[in-house]
Design a protein around this motif. Structure first.
Motif, PDB file in Angstrom:
ATOM      1  N   GLU A   1       0.818  -1.213   0.000  1.00 52.17           N
ATOM      2  CA  GLU A   1       0.000   0.000   0.000  1.00 52.17           C
ATOM      3  C   GLU A   1       0.851   1.262   0.000  1.00 52.17           C
ATOM      4  OE1 GLU A   1      -3.826  -1.863   2.468  1.00 52.17           O
ATOM      5  OE2 GLU A   1      -2.230  -0.775   3.521  1.00 52.17           O
ATOM      6  N   ALA A   2       1.987   1.212   0.672  1.00 55.84           N
ATOM      7  CA  ALA A   2       2.864   2.381   0.751  1.00 55.84           C
ATOM      8  C   ALA A   2       3.677   2.579  -0.519  1.00 55.84           C
ATOM      9  CB  ALA A   2       3.809   2.240   1.953  1.00 55.84           C
ATOM     10  N   ALA A   3       3.844   1.524  -1.297  1.00 56.05           N
ATOM     11  CA  ALA A   3       4.668   1.600  -2.510  1.00 56.05           C
ATOM     12  C   ALA A   3       3.957   2.385  -3.607  1.00 56.05           C
ATOM     13  CB  ALA A   3       5.000   0.193  -3.004  1.00 56.05           C
ATOM     14  N   SER A   4       4.744   3.084  -4.429  1.00 56.80           N
ATOM     15  CA  SER A   4       4.213   3.738  -5.621  1.00 56.80           C
ATOM     16  C   SER A   4       4.214   2.712  -6.751  1.00 56.80           C
ATOM     17  CB  SER A   4       5.086   4.945  -5.988  1.00 56.80           C
ATOM     18  OG  SER A   4       4.668   5.493  -7.223  1.00 56.80           O
ATOM     19  N   THR A   5       3.030   2.208  -7.112  1.00 58.28           N
ATOM     20  CA  THR A   5       2.918   1.140  -8.107  1.00 58.28           C
ATOM     21  C   THR A   5       1.885   1.511  -9.167  1.00 58.28           C
ATOM     22  OG1 THR A   5       1.320   0.003  -6.684  1.00 58.28           O
ATOM     23  CG2 THR A   5       3.631  -0.676  -6.500  1.00 58.28           C
ATOM     24  N   PRO A   6       2.160   2.511  -9.981  1.00 52.50           N
ATOM     25  CA  PRO A   6       1.160   2.955 -10.962  1.00 52.50           C
ATOM     26  C   PRO A   6       0.749   1.886 -11.958  1.00 52.50           C
ATOM     27  CG  PRO A   6       3.320   3.949 -11.398  1.00 52.50           C
ATOM     28  CD  PRO A   6       3.395   3.311 -10.045  1.00 52.50           C
ATOM     29  N   ASN A   7       1.647   0.982 -12.297  1.00 44.99           N
ATOM     30  CA  ASN A   7       1.273  -0.060 -13.256  1.00 44.99           C
ATOM     31  C   ASN A   7       0.354  -1.098 -12.620  1.00 44.99           C
ATOM     32  OD1 ASN A   7       2.678   0.747 -15.727  1.00 44.99           O
ATOM     33  ND2 ASN A   7       4.539   0.450 -14.525  1.00 44.99           N
ATOM     34  N   LEU A   8       0.681  -1.564 -11.419  1.00 44.91           N
ATOM     35  CA  LEU A   8      -0.214  -2.489 -10.735  1.00 44.91           C
ATOM     36  C   LEU A   8      -1.566  -1.833 -10.482  1.00 44.91           C
ATOM     37  CD1 LEU A   8       2.192  -4.152  -8.129  1.00 44.91           C
ATOM     38  CD2 LEU A   8       1.188  -5.235 -10.142  1.00 44.91           C
ATOM     39  N   ASP A   9      -1.561  -0.555 -10.094  1.00 44.78           N
ATOM     40  CA  ASP A   9      -2.821   0.161  -9.867  1.00 44.78           C
ATOM     41  C   ASP A   9      -3.662   0.185 -11.147  1.00 44.78           C
ATOM     42  OD1 ASP A   9      -1.711   0.663  -7.386  1.00 44.78           O
ATOM     43  OD2 ASP A   9      -1.297   2.779  -7.781  1.00 44.78           O
ATOM     44  N   ARG A  10      -2.994   0.440 -12.259  1.00 43.57           N
ATOM     45  CA  ARG A  10      -3.694   0.515 -13.543  1.00 43.57           C
ATOM     46  C   ARG A  10      -4.229  -0.841 -13.967  1.00 43.57           C
ATOM     47  NH1 ARG A  10      -1.384   0.010 -18.500  1.00 43.57           N
ATOM     48  NH2 ARG A  10       0.714   0.222 -17.602  1.00 43.57           N
ATOM     49  N   PHE A  11      -3.422  -1.897 -13.775  1.00 43.74           N
ATOM     50  CA  PHE A  11      -3.880  -3.244 -14.128  1.00 43.74           C
ATOM     51  C   PHE A  11      -5.116  -3.625 -13.312  1.00 43.74           C
ATOM     52  CE2 PHE A  11       0.768  -4.620 -15.173  1.00 43.74           C
ATOM     53  CZ  PHE A  11       0.728  -3.850 -16.329  1.00 43.74           C
ATOM     54  N   ALA A  12      -5.092  -3.313 -12.024  1.00 41.97           N
ATOM     55  CA  ALA A  12      -6.235  -3.651 -11.164  1.00 41.97           C
ATOM     56  C   ALA A  12      -7.481  -2.890 -11.606  1.00 41.97           C
ATOM     57  CB  ALA A  12      -5.906  -3.348  -9.710  1.00 41.97           C
ATOM     58  N   ALA A  13      -7.319  -1.587 -11.903  1.00 40.55           N
ATOM     59  CA  ALA A  13      -8.464  -0.761 -12.290  1.00 40.55           C
ATOM     60  C   ALA A  13      -9.099  -1.248 -13.589  1.00 40.55           C
ATOM     61  CB  ALA A  13      -8.028   0.698 -12.426  1.00 40.55           C
ATOM     62  N   ALA A  14      -8.258  -1.783 -14.498  1.00 40.50           N
ATOM     63  CA  ALA A  14      -8.763  -2.238 -15.794  1.00 40.50           C
ATOM     64  C   ALA A  14      -9.134  -3.711 -15.800  1.00 40.50           C
ATOM     65  CB  ALA A  14      -7.716  -1.969 -16.876  1.00 40.50           C
ATOM     66  N   GLY A  15      -8.821  -4.413 -14.739  1.00 40.58           N
ATOM     67  CA  GLY A  15      -9.094  -5.847 -14.689  1.00 40.58           C
ATOM     68  C   GLY A  15      -9.915  -6.235 -13.488  1.00 40.58           C
ATOM     69  N   SER A  16      -9.561  -7.339 -12.862  1.00 40.75           N
ATOM     70  CA  SER A  16     -10.246  -7.786 -11.656  1.00 40.75           C
ATOM     71  C   SER A  16      -9.223  -7.932 -10.544  1.00 40.75           C
ATOM     72  CB  SER A  16     -10.969  -9.118 -11.896  1.00 40.75           C
ATOM     73  OG  SER A  16     -10.051 -10.147 -12.221  1.00 40.75           O
ATOM     74  N   TYR A  17      -9.662  -7.710  -9.314  1.00 43.50           N
ATOM     75  CA  TYR A  17      -8.754  -7.758  -8.183  1.00 43.50           C
ATOM     76  C   TYR A  17      -9.527  -8.138  -6.931  1.00 43.50           C
ATOM     77  CZ  TYR A  17     -10.659  -3.117  -7.108  1.00 43.50           C
ATOM     78  OH  TYR A  17     -11.509  -2.075  -6.824  1.00 43.50           O
ATOM     79  N   GLY A  18      -8.831  -8.764  -5.997  1.00 42.65           N
ATOM     80  CA  GLY A  18      -9.475  -9.197  -4.761  1.00 42.65           C
ATOM     81  C   GLY A  18      -8.518 -10.010  -3.927  1.00 42.65           C
ATOM     82  N   LEU A  19      -9.030 -10.532  -2.832  1.00 45.15           N
ATOM     83  CA  LEU A  19      -8.211 -11.317  -1.902  1.00 45.15           C
ATOM     84  C   LEU A  19      -8.301 -12.803  -2.221  1.00 45.15           C
ATOM     85  CD1 LEU A  19      -9.033  -9.561   1.491  1.00 45.15           C
ATOM     86  CD2 LEU A  19      -6.954  -9.326   0.121  1.00 45.15           C
ATOM     87  N   VAL A  20      -7.191 -13.498  -2.002  1.00 47.99           N
ATOM     88  CA  VAL A  20      -7.117 -14.946  -2.214  1.00 47.99           C
ATOM     89  C   VAL A  20      -6.500 -15.590  -0.978  1.00 47.99           C
ATOM     90  CG1 VAL A  20      -5.859 -16.751  -3.467  1.00 47.99           C
ATOM     91  CG2 VAL A  20      -7.062 -14.965  -4.743  1.00 47.99           C
ATOM     92  N   ASP A  21      -7.137 -16.642  -0.481  1.00 46.86           N
ATOM     93  CA  ASP A  21      -6.540 -17.494   0.551  1.00 46.86           C
ATOM     94  C   ASP A  21      -5.740 -18.565  -0.181  1.00 46.86           C
ATOM     95  OD1 ASP A  21      -7.794 -16.576   3.181  1.00 46.86           O
ATOM     96  OD2 ASP A  21      -9.568 -16.856   1.914  1.00 46.86           O
ATOM     97  N   PRO A  22      -4.393 -18.533  -0.101  1.00 45.23           N
ATOM     98  CA  PRO A  22      -3.589 -19.470  -0.901  1.00 45.23           C
ATOM     99  C   PRO A  22      -3.992 -20.932  -0.715  1.00 45.23           C
ATOM    100  CG  PRO A  22      -2.194 -17.775   0.016  1.00 45.23           C
ATOM    101  CD  PRO A  22      -3.550 -17.584   0.638  1.00 45.23           C
ATOM    102  N   VAL A  23      -4.292 -21.325   0.514  1.00 43.86           N
ATOM    103  CA  VAL A  23      -4.722 -22.703   0.780  1.00 43.86           C
ATOM    104  C   VAL A  23      -6.209 -22.714   1.126  1.00 43.86           C
ATOM    105  CG1 VAL A  23      -4.378 -24.733   2.239  1.00 43.86           C
ATOM    106  CG2 VAL A  23      -2.405 -23.354   1.534  1.00 43.86           C
ATOM    107  N   ALA A  24      -6.564 -22.116   2.246  1.00 40.27           N
ATOM    108  CA  ALA A  24      -7.955 -22.012   2.689  1.00 40.27           C
ATOM    109  C   ALA A  24      -8.010 -20.946   3.768  1.00 40.27           C
ATOM    110  CB  ALA A  24      -8.472 -23.348   3.237  1.00 40.27           C
ATOM    111  N   GLU A  25      -9.169 -20.413   4.004  1.00 41.16           N
ATOM    112  CA  GLU A  25      -9.311 -19.352   4.991  1.00 41.16           C
ATOM    113  C   GLU A  25      -8.855 -19.837   6.367  1.00 41.16           C
ATOM    114  OE1 GLU A  25     -12.683 -16.141   6.561  1.00 41.16           O
ATOM    115  OE2 GLU A  25     -13.123 -17.511   4.898  1.00 41.16           O
ATOM    116  N   GLY A  26      -8.013 -19.047   7.024  1.00 43.77           N
ATOM    117  CA  GLY A  26      -7.539 -19.378   8.362  1.00 43.77           C
ATOM    118  C   GLY A  26      -6.338 -20.291   8.404  1.00 43.77           C
ATOM    119  N   VAL A  27      -5.858 -20.759   7.246  1.00 47.13           N
ATOM    120  CA  VAL A  27      -4.700 -21.659   7.190  1.00 47.13           C
ATOM    121  C   VAL A  27      -3.445 -20.840   6.910  1.00 47.13           C
ATOM    122  CG1 VAL A  27      -3.625 -23.587   5.967  1.00 47.13           C
ATOM    123  CG2 VAL A  27      -6.088 -23.611   6.408  1.00 47.13           C
TER     124      VAL A  27
END
Length: 422
Positions: free
Chosen positions: A37-63
């Protein structure tokens, strides 16, 4: 080398950036923001705005995930088989070792151990992240006779890491870790104990190896030089992830999708070999913060000429978090972001994923979900329901309110596979 647009060999191309330990928690020194969040990432910001973004539990929630399961699920591991995936055999595969029936493989670390009143204490699990000296220390523990026809062989891999293989009769792999894990140091070294009625003999050999390795390393002349340089001595080896050879199903194989991996991390390279991926590497592709980011991204673009799914693994965010360096993690993410147009010029979709979150405040993996995005230049998936021109600061908070529902690493992979397979 300049990336150029070219057709994918089948379906549509996608590069999956696996940013090890990307997720984090708010850090006071960063104004209550995470490094991302603190990083300046204009390309990642742009990719997210033009695509889809969200949270992922790599294995399962709470693991709380680890690297080999978090990455394994992104590589196509059947979620029902994740209990079969042990770190030791993965590390051995990365080192190019072939396990025989009855062998046990461990992920091993060079560590700084101290003996106090007959007990071993772990002062530093990584001996300060040994790098140049690791080959010399590995020579003195390369092959140890543990008695009763059991031989231990140590193979150095990345920095302080190595693959340790036990060969001999009567060995069974149901063993606990001697590595005490992340937490306050010094910590008592864990005694190896059997997890079933068959593994007691192997446990005794692990404990014997720990003692013999310490005897060989503690007075190594290189340690005196390290102390003079202000470095921690390498005085022992600790183990985790014991396992024998195994076979796994691949969700990618089931869908007929072949993949290429660009990586410098031995563990991830081992996973790639287990899942039958073509691996692209060079001396400059390391598992450290000095890795050749531009070279990795350009190699991914080149790989798209032959296969439609390409993974790029980058270890550094995790290293900074483990070493309690949130500012370093922030700066590294900014450096990566500046290079992302290399991938965009390929015309392929770009997915950003992670194997786990690593908290820069305490240096440990956590069960927190990871921020992810999927951006396809020709797609407009993310436009529905959002005001035109909305800007997104791609990070944990933004993904919590993202335009894609929370899901598992396996489910995120299936989205990617559906795209390249269409």
């Amino acid at each position: 080398m300049t990336a150029v647009s070219h057709p994918s060999p089948r379906g549509r191309g996608c590069v999956v950036l696996i940013l090890d330990g990307l997720g984090d928690l708010p850090v006071a020194s960063l104004g209550g923001r995470t490094p991302l969040e603190a990083a300046s990432t204009p390309n990642l910001d742009r990719f997210a705005a033009a695509g889809s973004y969200g949270l992922v539990d790599p294995v399962a929630e709470g693991v709380v995930p680890n690297t080999h399961t978090g990455v394994g699920l992104l590589f196509g591991l059947n979620p029902k088989q994740r209990g079969l995936l042990k770190r030791g055999p993965v590390e051995a595969a990365g080192a190019g070792l072939q396990l025989n029936a009855g062998d046990i493989a461990f992920r091993a670390n060079f560590a700084t151990l101290e003996k106090r009143d007959g007990d071993f204490f772990v002062v530093d699990r990584r001996a300060g992240r040994v790098s140049r000296d690791s080959a010399e220390f590995a020579r003195v523990v390369a092959e140890l006779d543990l008695g009763e026809d059991v031989i231990a062989r140590f193979h150095p891999t990345d920095q302080h890491r190595g693959a340790l293989v036990f060969s001999g009769p009567g060995l069974h792999p149901e063993l606990n870790d001697t590595d005490p894990g992340d937490g306050p140091m010094p910590a008592l070294l864990r005694t190896c104990v059997a997890g079933d009625t068959h593994s007691g003999f192997a446990a005794s050999k692990v404990n014997r190896f720990i003692k013999k390795a310490h005897q060989r390393l503690v007075d190594h002349p290189l340690n005196e030089k390290r102390r003079e340089q202000g470095k921690l001595p390498v005085t022992g080896v600790i183990t985790r992830g014991a396992g024998g050879w195994f076979e796994l199903d691949s969700m990618l194989d089931a869908r007929g999708v072949r993949a290429t991996l660009v990586a410098g991390c031995n563990t991830v390279a081992g996973l790639g070999r287990i899942f039958g991926m073509m691996t692209v590497n060079s001396a400059s592709f390391t598992a450290g913060v000095d890795t050749d980011l531009r070279g990795k991204l350009e190699a991914a673009c080149d790989a798209l000429r032959h296969q439609s799914l390409v993974y790029v693994h980058i270890k550094a965010p995790d290293l900074f978090a483990h070493d309690l360096q949130p500012e370093g993690k922030k700066v590294f993410l900014e450096k990566l972001d500046r290079l992302l147009p290399i991938l965009e010029e390929s015309g392929a979709a770009i997915a950003v994923a992670a194997d786990h979150s690593t908290d820069s405040n305490i240096g440990s993996h956590t069960a927190d979900p990871v921020p992810t995005l999927f951006y396809a230049p020709s797609e407009k998936d993310g436009d529905e329901g959002r005001p035109a021109g909305e800007k997104i600061n791609f990070g944990e908070r933004a993904c919590r309110a993202g335009n894609r529902s929370r899901r598992t690493g396996h489910e995120f992979l299936m989205e990617i596979v559906s795209y390249v397979d269409s």
